[in-house]
Design a protein around this motif. Structure first.
Motif, mmCIF file in Angstrom:
data_model
loop_
_atom_site.group_PDB
_atom_site.id
_atom_site.type_symbol
_atom_site.label_atom_id
_atom_site.label_comp_id
_atom_site.label_asym_id
_atom_site.label_seq_id
_atom_site.Cartn_x
_atom_site.Cartn_y
_atom_site.Cartn_z
ATOM 1 N N GLY A 171 -9.343 18.428 5.941
ATOM 2 C CA GLY A 171 -9.572 17.693 7.176
ATOM 3 C C GLY A 171 -9.477 18.614 8.379
ATOM 4 N N THR A 172 -9.898 18.113 9.527
ATOM 5 C CA THR A 172 -9.907 18.917 10.745
ATOM 6 C C THR A 172 -8.491 19.250 11.212
ATOM 7 O OG1 THR A 172 -11.989 17.898 11.381
ATOM 8 C CG2 THR A 172 -10.760 19.006 13.116
ATOM 9 N N TYR A 173 -7.570 18.303 11.084
ATOM 10 C CA TYR A 173 -6.205 18.553 11.546
ATOM 11 C C TYR A 173 -5.606 19.793 10.889
ATOM 12 C CZ TYR A 173 -4.812 14.546 14.467
ATOM 13 O OH TYR A 173 -4.633 13.652 15.498
ATOM 14 N N PHE A 174 -5.810 19.937 9.587
ATOM 15 C CA PHE A 174 -5.194 21.079 8.906
ATOM 16 C C PHE A 174 -5.789 22.397 9.410
ATOM 17 C CE2 PHE A 174 -4.899 24.212 5.466
ATOM 18 C CZ PHE A 174 -3.523 24.255 5.322
ATOM 19 N N ALA A 175 -7.118 22.455 9.530
ATOM 20 C CA ALA A 175 -7.762 23.687 9.994
ATOM 21 C C ALA A 175 -7.389 23.993 11.442
ATOM 22 C CB ALA A 175 -9.281 23.565 9.847
ATOM 23 N N TYR A 176 -7.481 23.001 12.295
ATOM 24 C CA TYR A 176 -7.188 23.173 13.722
ATOM 25 C C TYR A 176 -5.699 23.478 13.932
ATOM 26 C CZ TYR A 176 -7.194 21.807 18.745
ATOM 27 O OH TYR A 176 -7.063 21.768 20.114
ATOM 28 N N GLY A 177 -4.832 22.679 13.303
ATOM 29 C CA GLY A 177 -3.393 22.829 13.522
ATOM 30 C C GLY A 177 -2.834 24.125 12.977
ATOM 31 N N SER A 178 -3.266 24.513 11.787
ATOM 32 C CA SER A 178 -2.803 25.787 11.232
ATOM 33 C C SER A 178 -3.289 26.942 12.105
ATOM 34 C CB SER A 178 -3.312 25.952 9.797
ATOM 35 O OG SER A 178 -2.787 24.950 8.959
ATOM 36 N N GLY A 179 -4.507 26.793 12.647
ATOM 37 C CA GLY A 179 -5.054 27.839 13.500
ATOM 38 C C GLY A 179 -4.276 28.020 14.783
ATOM 39 N N TRP A 180 -3.961 26.917 15.464
ATOM 40 C CA TRP A 180 -3.240 27.119 16.724
ATOM 41 C C TRP A 180 -1.779 27.476 16.492
ATOM 42 C CZ3 TRP A 180 0.840 24.469 18.938
ATOM 43 C CH2 TRP A 180 1.035 23.108 18.657
ATOM 44 N N ALA A 181 -1.215 27.058 15.367
ATOM 45 C CA ALA A 181 0.138 27.505 15.025
ATOM 46 C C ALA A 181 0.163 29.021 14.835
ATOM 47 C CB ALA A 181 0.612 26.809 13.756
ATOM 48 N N ASN A 182 -0.830 29.536 14.122
ATOM 49 C CA ASN A 182 -0.921 30.973 13.889
ATOM 50 C C ASN A 182 -1.124 31.730 15.194
ATOM 51 O OD1 ASN A 182 -1.054 33.290 12.238
ATOM 52 N ND2 ASN A 182 -3.288 33.209 12.221
ATOM 53 N N LEU A 183 -1.963 31.163 16.080
ATOM 54 C CA LEU A 183 -2.235 31.804 17.365
ATOM 55 C C LEU A 183 -0.966 31.889 18.218
ATOM 56 C CD1 LEU A 183 -4.396 32.934 19.295
ATOM 57 C CD2 LEU A 183 -4.804 30.589 20.073
ATOM 58 N N VAL A 184 -0.223 30.793 18.281
ATOM 59 C CA VAL A 184 1.025 30.786 19.051
ATOM 60 C C VAL A 184 2.043 31.745 18.438
ATOM 61 C CG1 VAL A 184 3.024 29.365 19.698
ATOM 62 C CG2 VAL A 184 0.699 28.479 20.014
ATOM 63 N N ALA A 185 2.144 31.751 17.110
ATOM 64 C CA ALA A 185 3.060 32.670 16.437
ATOM 65 C C ALA A 185 2.710 34.115 16.766
ATOM 66 C CB ALA A 185 3.016 32.437 14.923
ATOM 67 N N ASP A 186 1.419 34.428 16.721
ATOM 68 C CA ASP A 186 0.937 35.772 17.045
ATOM 69 C C ASP A 186 1.330 36.194 18.450
ATOM 70 O OD1 ASP A 186 -0.320 37.335 15.166
ATOM 71 O OD2 ASP A 186 -2.255 36.334 15.370
ATOM 72 N N GLU A 187 1.051 35.315 19.400
ATOM 73 C CA GLU A 187 1.216 35.663 20.805
ATOM 74 C C GLU A 187 2.676 35.681 21.253
ATOM 75 O OE1 GLU A 187 -1.197 36.490 23.225
ATOM 76 O OE2 GLU A 187 -2.392 36.783 21.428
ATOM 77 N N LEU A 188 3.494 34.793 20.689
ATOM 78 C CA LEU A 188 4.874 34.670 21.150
ATOM 79 C C LEU A 188 5.879 35.376 20.253
ATOM 80 C CD1 LEU A 188 5.011 30.965 22.411
ATOM 81 C CD2 LEU A 188 4.320 33.044 23.632
ATOM 82 N N GLY A 189 5.439 35.834 19.084
ATOM 83 C CA GLY A 189 6.353 36.544 18.202
ATOM 84 C C GLY A 189 7.400 35.657 17.575
ATOM 85 N N VAL A 190 7.045 34.400 17.366
ATOM 86 C CA VAL A 190 7.938 33.444 16.712
ATOM 87 C C VAL A 190 7.248 32.967 15.439
ATOM 88 C CG1 VAL A 190 9.166 31.248 16.916
ATOM 89 C CG2 VAL A 190 8.882 32.708 18.935
ATOM 90 N N SER A 191 7.908 33.056 14.318
ATOM 91 C CA SER A 191 7.317 32.666 13.050
ATOM 92 C C SER A 191 6.932 31.189 13.084
ATOM 93 C CB SER A 191 8.322 32.922 11.922
ATOM 94 O OG SER A 191 7.818 32.499 10.686
ATOM 95 N N GLY A 192 5.687 30.891 12.708
ATOM 96 C CA GLY A 192 5.251 29.503 12.755
ATOM 97 C C GLY A 192 4.037 29.260 11.883
ATOM 98 N N GLY A 193 3.778 28.005 11.554
ATOM 99 C CA GLY A 193 2.616 27.675 10.738
ATOM 100 C C GLY A 193 2.382 26.188 10.669
ATOM 101 N N GLY A 194 1.277 25.830 10.026
ATOM 102 C CA GLY A 194 0.903 24.435 9.870
ATOM 103 C C GLY A 194 1.535 23.838 8.626
ATOM 104 N N GLU A 195 1.890 22.560 8.712
ATOM 105 C CA GLU A 195 2.520 21.849 7.603
ATOM 106 C C GLU A 195 1.622 20.694 7.174
ATOM 107 O OE1 GLU A 195 6.461 19.043 6.911
ATOM 108 O OE2 GLU A 195 6.601 20.789 8.234
ATOM 109 N N VAL A 196 1.319 20.606 5.893
ATOM 110 C CA VAL A 196 0.550 19.488 5.368
ATOM 111 C C VAL A 196 1.384 18.214 5.487
ATOM 112 C CG1 VAL A 196 -0.487 18.468 3.303
ATOM 113 C CG2 VAL A 196 -0.785 20.911 3.770
ATOM 114 N N THR A 197 0.816 17.175 6.107
ATOM 115 C CA THR A 197 1.520 15.901 6.292
ATOM 116 C C THR A 197 0.558 14.751 6.006
ATOM 117 O OG1 THR A 197 0.943 15.531 8.624
ATOM 118 C CG2 THR A 197 2.846 16.973 8.173
ATOM 119 N N GLY A 198 1.048 13.553 6.236
ATOM 120 C CA GLY A 198 0.225 12.364 6.077
ATOM 121 C C GLY A 198 -0.622 12.055 7.288
#
Length: 328
Positions: A42-69
């Motif tokens: 779905g779009t949420y997983f692709a979009y959400g994992s992408g912006w989580a990765n982008l924020v993690a990259d830029e801010l140096g804080v470990s982060g990622g997308g979580e599969v949910t309902g």
């Protein structure tokens, strides 16, 4: 069991000056974060994992997308702090604020704050071309329809919409990728999608088989708009190779949300990363073409996180003080 997909850019570097925002006070920043998304495919997983990765990259804080309902569960996860961030549509958000979220009936999930506008979620219907189904009225009596994960925006609203349009069906749930496979295997007759476009599962189906992307008639669109909190929307012809002209639909706005207790400076910097360079977001998913500062006003009821509100008000918005979470 939660499946967590961590897109870690680097080891946690809280307090460093090597990353964007390193000059700010990082007091209270989390060592890691997750973004509640939805099912894979779905779009949420692709979009959400992408912006989580982008924020993690830029801010140096470990982060990622979580599969949910999906949106309903994300409201609950962010409200409780089990997820720092999440993604929701405004219908489920309203129900969660009012205490009618089916995950926790009676609980007003007011500790989830607005963070930034994402995109509009169109409601669309897909069937195999071999089925002969080319319109809503041609969906056969008792059709097996996949409505996405239980509790998702699609599962919350699309069955009601189908009933409004006089469709009789068997309700099926599952992740978008799984439902796409079931459609190909003849186990489903139709999939009713509510997701940002292009929906990855539909794009994959187009590669593997011939599909019909079914639009609403003007009368069907009007009936749905009268009964549900949605607006008119056209799915652009270039969204899918199957489409030769825009497809008439309806849509509901999506917003990113943040736990209201997160530090103001952390949410400010995370919002800045996402909103200050739209091209990067569009590279993550084309639906992000609507992830623009001017769409802040599509949220009419959810209090904003102070950090997010600060960024938007510095960049042309006029979020009133009574729409900013005060912590009181």
């Amino acid at each position: 069991m939660k499946a967590v997909f961590m897109m870690t850019a680097a080891a946690t570097l809280v307090g460093t000056t090597a990353f964007a925002g390193g000059h700010v006070d990082r007091t209270g920043w989390p060592e890691s974060f997750t973004v509640g998304t939805a099912s894979q495919g779905g779009t949420y997983f692709a979009y959400g994992s992408g912006w989580a990765n982008l924020v993690a990259d830029e801010l140096g804080v470990s982060g990622g997308g979580e599969v949910t309902g999906g949106p309903m569960q994300n409201m609950a996860l962010v409200h409780t702090g089990d997820a720092a961030f999440g993604m929701t549509t405004m219908g489920p958000a309203r129900e969660s604020y009012d205490g009618t979220n089916p995950i926790a009936p009676g609980l007003q999930m007011t500790n989830a704050c607005a963070m930034f506008p994402m995109y509009q979620t169109p409601f669309s219907v897909t069937a195999l071309s071999s089925s002969g189904i080319t319109s809503i009225s041609e969906i056969p009596d008792g059709a097996r329809i996949g409505f996405g994960p239980a509790g998702s925006t699609s599962d919350t609203y699309f069955p009601r919409m189908m009933e409004e349009l006089g469709v009789n069906f068997e309700r099926r749930n599952g992740g978008w990728s799984d439902l796409g496979g079931q459609l190909q295997d003849g186990l489903l007759d139709v999939i009713a999608f509510a997701a940002g476009v292009p929906v990855p599962a539909v794009s994959q189906l187009e590669v593997q088989t011939d599909v019909n992307i079914i639009e609403f008639t003007e009368e069907e669109q009007a009936a749905i708009m009268a009964a549900f909190p949605v607006a008119a929307f056209n799915i652009a012809a270039d969204t899918y190779t199957t489409l030769e002209a825009p497809a008439r639909s309806v849509s509901m706005w999506n917003f990113a949300i943040a736990n209201c207790d997160l530090p103001e400076s952390f949410v400010y910097e995370a919002t800045k990363v996402v909103m200050s360079d739209n091209e990067r977001m569009v590279n993550i998913h084309r639906a992000a073409r609507s992830t623009l500062p001017e769409n802040w006003d599509k949220n009419t009821f959810m209090p904003w996180h102070p950090g997010a509100a600060k960024w938007f008000n510095e960049n042309g918005a006029s979020i009133p003080a009574d729409m900013i979470h005060s912590g009181m």
